[in-house]
Structures are given as structure tokens and as C-alpha cells.
Design a protein around this motif. Structure first.
Motif, PDB file in Angstrom:
ATOM      1  N   ILE A 117       0.845  -1.202   0.000  1.00  0.00           N
ATOM      2  CA  ILE A 117       0.000   0.000   0.000  1.00  0.00           C
ATOM      3  C   ILE A 117       0.874   1.244   0.000  1.00  0.00           C
ATOM      4  O   ILE A 117       0.645   2.175  -0.778  1.00  0.00           O
ATOM      5  CB  ILE A 117      -0.953   0.006   1.204  1.00  0.00           C
ATOM      6  N   ALA A 118       1.884   1.261   0.860  1.00  0.00           N
ATOM      7  CA  ALA A 118       2.773   2.418   0.947  1.00  0.00           C
ATOM      8  C   ALA A 118       3.445   2.687  -0.395  1.00  0.00           C
ATOM      9  O   ALA A 118       3.449   3.827  -0.882  1.00  0.00           O
ATOM     10  CB  ALA A 118       3.822   2.197   2.036  1.00  0.00           C
ATOM     11  N   ASP A 119       3.992   1.658  -1.008  1.00  0.00           N
ATOM     12  CA  ASP A 119       4.688   1.820  -2.287  1.00  0.00           C
ATOM     13  C   ASP A 119       3.741   2.301  -3.385  1.00  0.00           C
ATOM     14  O   ASP A 119       4.083   3.191  -4.163  1.00  0.00           O
ATOM     15  CB  ASP A 119       5.349   0.512  -2.709  1.00  0.00           C
ATOM     16  N   VAL A 156       0.590   4.241   6.913  1.00  0.00           N
ATOM     17  CA  VAL A 156      -0.412   3.359   6.309  1.00  0.00           C
ATOM     18  C   VAL A 156      -1.275   2.758   7.407  1.00  0.00           C
ATOM     19  O   VAL A 156      -2.510   2.752   7.304  1.00  0.00           O
ATOM     20  CB  VAL A 156       0.246   2.248   5.463  1.00  0.00           C
ATOM     21  N   GLN A 157      -0.662   2.274   8.459  1.00  0.00           N
ATOM     22  CA  GLN A 157      -1.408   1.664   9.566  1.00  0.00           C
ATOM     23  C   GLN A 157      -2.390   2.666  10.169  1.00  0.00           C
ATOM     24  O   GLN A 157      -3.549   2.336  10.431  1.00  0.00           O
ATOM     25  CB  GLN A 157      -0.454   1.152  10.630  1.00  0.00           C
ATOM     26  N   ARG A 158      -1.940   3.898  10.369  1.00  0.00           N
ATOM     27  CA  ARG A 158      -2.812   4.938  10.942  1.00  0.00           C
ATOM     28  C   ARG A 158      -3.983   5.221  10.008  1.00  0.00           C
ATOM     29  O   ARG A 158      -5.132   5.310  10.437  1.00  0.00           O
ATOM     30  CB  ARG A 158      -2.016   6.219  11.188  1.00  0.00           C
ATOM     31  N   SER A 210       5.893   6.917   2.544  1.00  0.00           N
ATOM     32  CA  SER A 210       7.207   6.385   2.917  1.00  0.00           C
ATOM     33  C   SER A 210       7.185   5.511   4.172  1.00  0.00           C
ATOM     34  O   SER A 210       8.096   4.719   4.384  1.00  0.00           O
ATOM     35  CB  SER A 210       8.202   7.534   3.106  1.00  0.00           C
ATOM     36  N   SER A 211       6.150   5.625   4.982  1.00  0.00           N
ATOM     37  CA  SER A 211       6.118   4.930   6.264  1.00  0.00           C
ATOM     38  C   SER A 211       4.944   3.955   6.352  1.00  0.00           C
ATOM     39  O   SER A 211       3.796   4.337   6.103  1.00  0.00           O
ATOM     40  CB  SER A 211       6.014   5.956   7.393  1.00  0.00           C
TER      41      SER A 211
END
Length: 66
Positions: free
Chosen positions: A32-34, A44-46, A39-40
Motif C-alpha cells: 500500500i505504501a509503495d 499506512v497503519q494509521r 514512505s512509512s
């Protein structure tokens, strides 16, 4: 903490839906981040937590995929 980016939340949601349709499973935080230019994986988790609170997504409580 940065202000909430509604456009990025929508981008993440759309990516998850598209990925699930293509592969039959949810993407990893790193995928998902990519794909969304984040970058983190913590960010994404948040953001996934926010989407879950809004009932846009639900988490499978079976554990992580291998």
C-alpha cells in the motif's frame, strides 16, 4: 501529526479494492505504501485505522498472510 489527507485516504481505499479484485487478498502495508507514495508503513497503519473506524474497510482477524 499531519492533518488528515482525505484524497490519500480515498487513494488507499481504491488501491485496496483494486488489489483485492486482482489477487483475492488484501495488500500488505508495504505494498500500500509503495503504491500510494507513502514512505512509512506506520502512516499506512494509521490511515487504515481511520478507514476501519469509518467502516470503509474491515480487518481479517486471522493474522498476517505468509
Amino acid at each position: 501529526m499531519r492533518p488528515l489527507n482525505e484524497a490519500k485516504l480515498k487513494e488507499i481505499s481504491n488501491y485496496i479494492i483494486s488489489y483485492f479484485r486482482d489477487y483475492g487478498e488484501a495488500p500488505t502495508y508495504r505494498e500500500i505504501a509503495d503504491a500510494c507514495g507513502i514512505s512509512s508503513t506506520g502512516t499506512v497503519q494509521r490511515m487504515l485505522g481511520i478507514l476501519e473506524e469509518r467502516n470503509v474497510i474491515t480487518f481479517n482477524k486471522k493474522g498476517s498472510k505468509k
